[in-house]
Scaffold this motif. Structure first.
Motif, mmCIF file in Angstrom:
data_model
loop_
_atom_site.group_PDB
_atom_site.id
_atom_site.type_symbol
_atom_site.label_atom_id
_atom_site.label_comp_id
_atom_site.label_asym_id
_atom_site.label_seq_id
_atom_site.Cartn_x
_atom_site.Cartn_y
_atom_site.Cartn_z
ATOM 1 N N VAL A 343 0.807 -1.167 -0.041
ATOM 2 C CA VAL A 343 -0.183 -0.057 0.052
ATOM 3 C C VAL A 343 0.997 1.037 0.026
ATOM 4 O O VAL A 343 1.768 1.593 1.133
ATOM 5 C CB VAL A 343 -1.042 0.050 1.277
ATOM 6 C CG1 VAL A 343 -1.733 1.429 1.197
ATOM 7 C CG2 VAL A 343 -1.788 -1.190 1.134
ATOM 8 N N THR A 345 -0.355 4.511 -0.504
ATOM 9 C CA THR A 345 -1.453 5.705 0.095
ATOM 10 C C THR A 345 -2.699 5.078 0.702
ATOM 11 O O THR A 345 -3.066 4.299 -0.208
ATOM 12 C CB THR A 345 -1.613 7.025 -0.582
ATOM 13 O OG1 THR A 345 -2.256 6.654 -1.969
ATOM 14 C CG2 THR A 345 -0.040 7.448 -0.911
ATOM 15 N N PHE A 346 -3.126 5.441 1.583
ATOM 16 C CA PHE A 346 -4.289 4.882 2.057
ATOM 17 C C PHE A 346 -5.200 6.296 2.919
ATOM 18 O O PHE A 346 -4.482 6.602 3.876
ATOM 19 C CB PHE A 346 -4.493 3.724 2.732
ATOM 20 C CG PHE A 346 -5.537 3.160 3.530
ATOM 21 C CD1 PHE A 346 -6.754 3.480 2.616
ATOM 22 C CD2 PHE A 346 -5.833 2.667 4.764
ATOM 23 C CE1 PHE A 346 -8.111 2.766 2.984
ATOM 24 C CE2 PHE A 346 -7.017 2.052 5.156
ATOM 25 C CZ PHE A 346 -8.030 2.234 4.275
ATOM 26 N N ASN A 348 -7.827 7.240 5.283
ATOM 27 C CA ASN A 348 -8.946 6.825 5.948
ATOM 28 C C ASN A 348 -9.057 7.549 7.322
ATOM 29 O O ASN A 348 -7.993 7.913 7.916
ATOM 30 C CB ASN A 348 -8.552 5.289 6.297
ATOM 31 C CG ASN A 348 -9.747 4.624 7.313
ATOM 32 O OD1 ASN A 348 -10.747 4.961 6.879
ATOM 33 N ND2 ASN A 348 -9.291 4.001 8.287
ATOM 34 N N ALA A 361 -7.286 4.663 -1.752
ATOM 35 C CA ALA A 361 -5.991 4.111 -1.857
ATOM 36 C C ALA A 361 -5.108 3.705 -3.081
ATOM 37 O O ALA A 361 -5.870 3.647 -4.139
ATOM 38 C CB ALA A 361 -6.098 2.782 -1.093
ATOM 39 N N PHE A 432 -8.787 -3.609 2.866
ATOM 40 C CA PHE A 432 -8.880 -2.229 3.384
ATOM 41 C C PHE A 432 -10.271 -1.924 4.191
ATOM 42 O O PHE A 432 -11.399 -2.127 3.611
ATOM 43 C CB PHE A 432 -9.025 -1.319 1.990
ATOM 44 C CG PHE A 432 -7.503 -1.366 1.342
ATOM 45 C CD1 PHE A 432 -6.596 -0.660 1.397
ATOM 46 C CD2 PHE A 432 -7.589 -2.234 -0.042
ATOM 47 C CE1 PHE A 432 -5.355 -0.720 0.646
ATOM 48 C CE2 PHE A 432 -6.477 -2.499 -0.411
ATOM 49 C CZ PHE A 432 -5.346 -1.709 -0.280
#
Length: 810
Positions: A343, A345-346, A348, A361, A432
């Motif tokens: 991953v 970028t995520f 949240n 993401a 995710f």
């Protein structure tokens, strides 16, 4: 045609906004300190440094290791950790570390390649501290003996450049060169024939020098043993052997066999095999049979760790002659690595007002296997609000495809599956968990359309009468509800001051007592507002109903109770039973059963003559009037309501029994005189009570004064008989202060002209009378104890004194 299609595909790829066609290339020397500057990425990419921060620039590599870091503020690329070229790339001629510079909003990838330059940080190292050669005597000058060369992990000019021996001797020198296939070799060259009889053994040092600045060197000891003649050395059937083995081959699997022959016979023709030079990890991965020359694996191999191994095998005969060959072992890949998902970028949580197409993401997938085993496809399990979108190379974007509603779904569990093309295929899943953050898009909702609350009149101040409740589907401060009062109608300013609502929990209070007779219902508007920005609110109507209490006694309207004399009704002597004398009319300000009135005869001169209707209040004759009935009849009617507890009032009236209406004038004047006589009697009684109280207070003050003065007297006591007391006691009795028998003690000091007496406590009436007895006399003082003296004893001696019966009657 195929060539044209490739050109078109390449042009389409280069036109993508996600990728830059030419990578940014930099070079950096190995072993540099962390924080060393590699280059300015922002300047070379044509980006302003501020764009790097705004577009959340970050570095992403395929293996997930971060050898470099980015200074977003100024766009410089820095070394993140110490770089060891030999550890990163081994003996490769070039060492390039590729990675991507990832930018978002919009998504863009910039390929960056950093070449790690070699420095001379390793000295040559021989695999053994001593090398032994067994050389037969009378060997021709020019004979060559292969040497196990030193290893230098550096490359290029920093690698081994020359060999020498020390100290110099007349028998040997060293030859160093590169073969046509690029392999380096070192050989010991015999310059002069050896004579075993002159010298059985000899030794010297072999020195390997690299080309660094300053140069580094390594040494090993050469030990020469002179043997008898063995004129044929072993010869391998091939100069280079190549074998292949699956990376999942079990331990002990045979890779290949090397074969060497020797024309000599006997011990000089017996050949043994061993590894003469070890490269990287082959010492622990392979083993060779000394007799057969079979090479076997000693542990599982990993294609992803090493794709090939290069071995040197030496064959030595019994006479000490040897030969060396190269063995290349190639590891064949199998599908033993599942895809990896990294991953980048995520974001949240996501706000619920996120627009469709927002990137949640960014991730990339890779597989350490090669060929079809390394080809990966990604899929998102059943999901209507999100989808996968390919971005660049093996990068994917997880984006929203529809509007989000936190109140409907507060959290999304997104499962991405990556599958390779191996047989059987291997898969990896990445979950995710996307939380949806709240936006103030819901107003508070009351639990009821309207509220009706009840309060009894004459309530205590600040009494709790109920509560309103509103819920907000949002969360956090957006769901924090506060309550307030608004006017029930827009024209009302401000809302009713007698009602208050708790802003925290919605409790409704009545602040002051209410009177049902003045107000029966109050209507207010309660507003519930959340703490969002901007705040949302809703209103509800609250009806406050005042419940009647029995706080009003009945009021008699007729006959009027304020008039004097009282109302008088005329009843003819000839009236029959059921004759309507009058009707008592009363009202009650309360309501409901508290205002239900009933009528009862409380007092009447002749109880059997009259009856009153319990509901109507009508006063009627119970029986006909007779001559024995009193002419004047007084009636008191009790009017009582039905409350709890009941309240009542009385109505006084009088009735005159007359033969005919000519008696009306006479009867009225006598009735007035009787009323005046009753009033005079009441005034006399009140006056007598006040006079009696005044007299009792005066006597109490007098007795107290005398008692206090008597305590101050000193001297003897003189006994007075009953005869001497009659005068004083008669006066006391005449004043009405002796209702019971008392015993008195009289003390008189010698020579005093004043006599005093003191009241003692009353003797119980049940005791018999005490007779006076004479006590002892000491000096000038005599003590006597006096018995009981009653009013009957005093009255005869004093005719003016009241008798006991007369006193008690008062």
């Amino acid at each position: 045609m195929a060539l044209a299609r490739q050109v078109l595909c390449l042009s389409a790829f280069l036109s993508l906004p996600h990728a830059r066609s030419q990578p940014l290339r930099y070079s950096v020397a190995e072993e540099g300190e962390s924080g060393s500057v590699v280059g300015n990425v922002a300047e070379d990419a044509g980006l302003a440094p501020a764009q790097l921060s705004a577009r959340r620039a970050r570095l992403a590599s395929e293996d997930g290791r971060q050898h470099f870091r980015l200074e977003r503020g100024i766009g410089r690329l820095l070394v993140a950790e110490r770089l060891d070229r030999e550890e990163l790339c081994g003996q490769a001629a070039t060492c390039t570390l590729p990675f991507e510079l990832v930018l978002v909003n919009p998504l863009q990838f910039l390929r960056v390649e950093v070449t790690v330059e070699d420095i001379n940080d390793h000295a040559p190292v021989f695999p053994e501290e001593q090398i032994t050669f067994k050389i037969p005597e009378r060997n021709d000058p020019g004979s060559r003996f292969p040497l196990v060369g030193a290893q230098d992990l550096d490359i290029g000019s920093n690698s081994i450049q020359a060999y020498s021996i020390s100290p110099d001797n007349e028998y040997f020198n060293v030859s160093f060169g590169i073969r046509s296939n690029g392999d380096k070799y070192a050989e010991l060259v015999l310059e002069k024939s050896l004579d075993r009889e002159e010298q059985l053994e000899m030794g010297f040092r072999l020195i390997a020098m690299d080309g660094g600045s300053p140069p580094r060197s390594g040494t090993t000891q050469i030990h020469i043993i002179v043997l008898d003649v063995n004129d044929n050395a072993p010869v391998f059937t091939q100069d280079r052997y190549v074998g292949k083995v699956l990376e999942n081959a079990p331990e002990g699997s045979v890779v290949l066999s090397v074969v060497a022959t020797d024309l000599d016979v006997g011990p000089n023709g017996d050949i043994s095999y061993q590894f003469s030079q070890v490269v990287s990890q082959s010492d622990s991965a392979f083993v060779i049979d000394h007799v057969s020359g079979e090479i076997k694996i000693t542990k599982p191999l990993d294609f992803e760790a090493a794709e090939r191994y290069e071995l040197s095998v030496q064959a030595t005969d019994g006479g000490g002659l040897s030969a060396i060959c190269k063995v290349l072992v190639e590891v064949v890949d199998v599908n033993d690595n599942a895809p990896e998902l990294v991953v980048s970028t995520f974001s949240n949580p996501l706000p619920e007002n996120t627009l469709p197409g927002t990137v949640a993401a960014v991730f990339n997938v890779r597989d350490r296997d090669a060929g079809a085993n390394g080809k990966i496809s990604c899929a998102l399990e059943d999901q209507l609000s999100f989808s996968l979108r390919p971005a660049y190379k093996n990068y994917y974007e997880l984006v929203t495809v529809s509007t989000l509603d936190r109140e409907e779904t507060a959290q999304y569990i997104l499962i991405v599956t990556a599958t390779d093309a191996g047989s059987p295929p291997l898969t990896t899943t990445q979950t995710f968990t996307v939380d949806i953050s709240d936006v103030n898009d819901n107003s508070p909702v009351f639990s009821q359309i309207s509220y009706t609350m009840y309060v009894r009149e004459n309530n205590v101040p600040t009494v709790l009468v109920g509560a309103v409740s509103a819920a907000d589907a949002d969360t956090g401060s957006n769901a924090k509800v506060t309550y307030s009062l608004l006017p029930a109608h827009p024209t009302e300013q401000p809302p009713c001051s007698c009602i208050s609502v708790n802003s925290e929990n919605g409790d409704v209070f009545v602040l002051r007592p209410l009177d049902y007779e003045q107000v029966k219902q109050i209507e207010v508007l309660v507003s519930a507002s959340d703490a969002g920005s901007p705040a949302l609110s809703s209103n509800v109507t609250v009806h406050l109903v005042v419940v009647d209490e029995n706080d009003n006694a009945p009021l008699v309207l007729y006959p009027s109770q304020d008039s004097s004399p009282l109302s008088c009704e005329l009843v003819p002597m000839s009236a029959e039973a059921g004759y309507l004398v009058t009707k008592v009319v009363a009202v009650d300000a309360d309501s409901g059963q508290n205002s239900w009135l009933s009528y009862h005869l409380l007092k009447v001169t002749d109880p059997g003559l009259f009856v009153v209707g319990a509901q109507s209040g009508e006063v009627r004759l119970r029986r006909p009037v007779t001559e024995r009935d009193a002419v004047k009849q007084k009636l008191i009617v009790l009017v009582r309501d039905n409350g709890q507890p009941p309240l009542s009032a009385t109505a006084s009236l009088s009735a005159l029994l007359i033969n005919d209406f000519s008696d009306v004038r006479i009867t009225h004047s006598s009735l007035a005189m009787e009323d005046e006589g009753d009033s005079l009697t009441m005034y006399l009684i009140i006056s007598l009570v006040f006079v009696s109280l005044f007299f009792l207070a005066s006597m109490a003050a007098f007795v107290t004064h005398k008692v206090c003065k008597g305590k101050e007297l000193k001297g003897g006591h003189v006994l007075y008989g009953a005869g001497n007391l009659q005068g004083g006691l008669a006066d006391a009795v005449a004043a009405g202060t002796l209702p019971h028998p008392y015993c008195y003690e009289i003390s008189l000091t010698t020579g005093s002209g004043n006599s005093e007496f003191k009241f003692l406590k009353p003797i119980l009436p049940s005791l018999p009378p005490q007779h006076c007895t004479t006590g002892g006399v000491t000096g000038d003082e005599q003590d006597f104890t006096c018995g009981s003296i009653t009013l009957e004893d005093l009255a005869p001696a004093h005719p003016g004194v009241l008798s006991a019966e007369q006193f008690n009657s008062l």
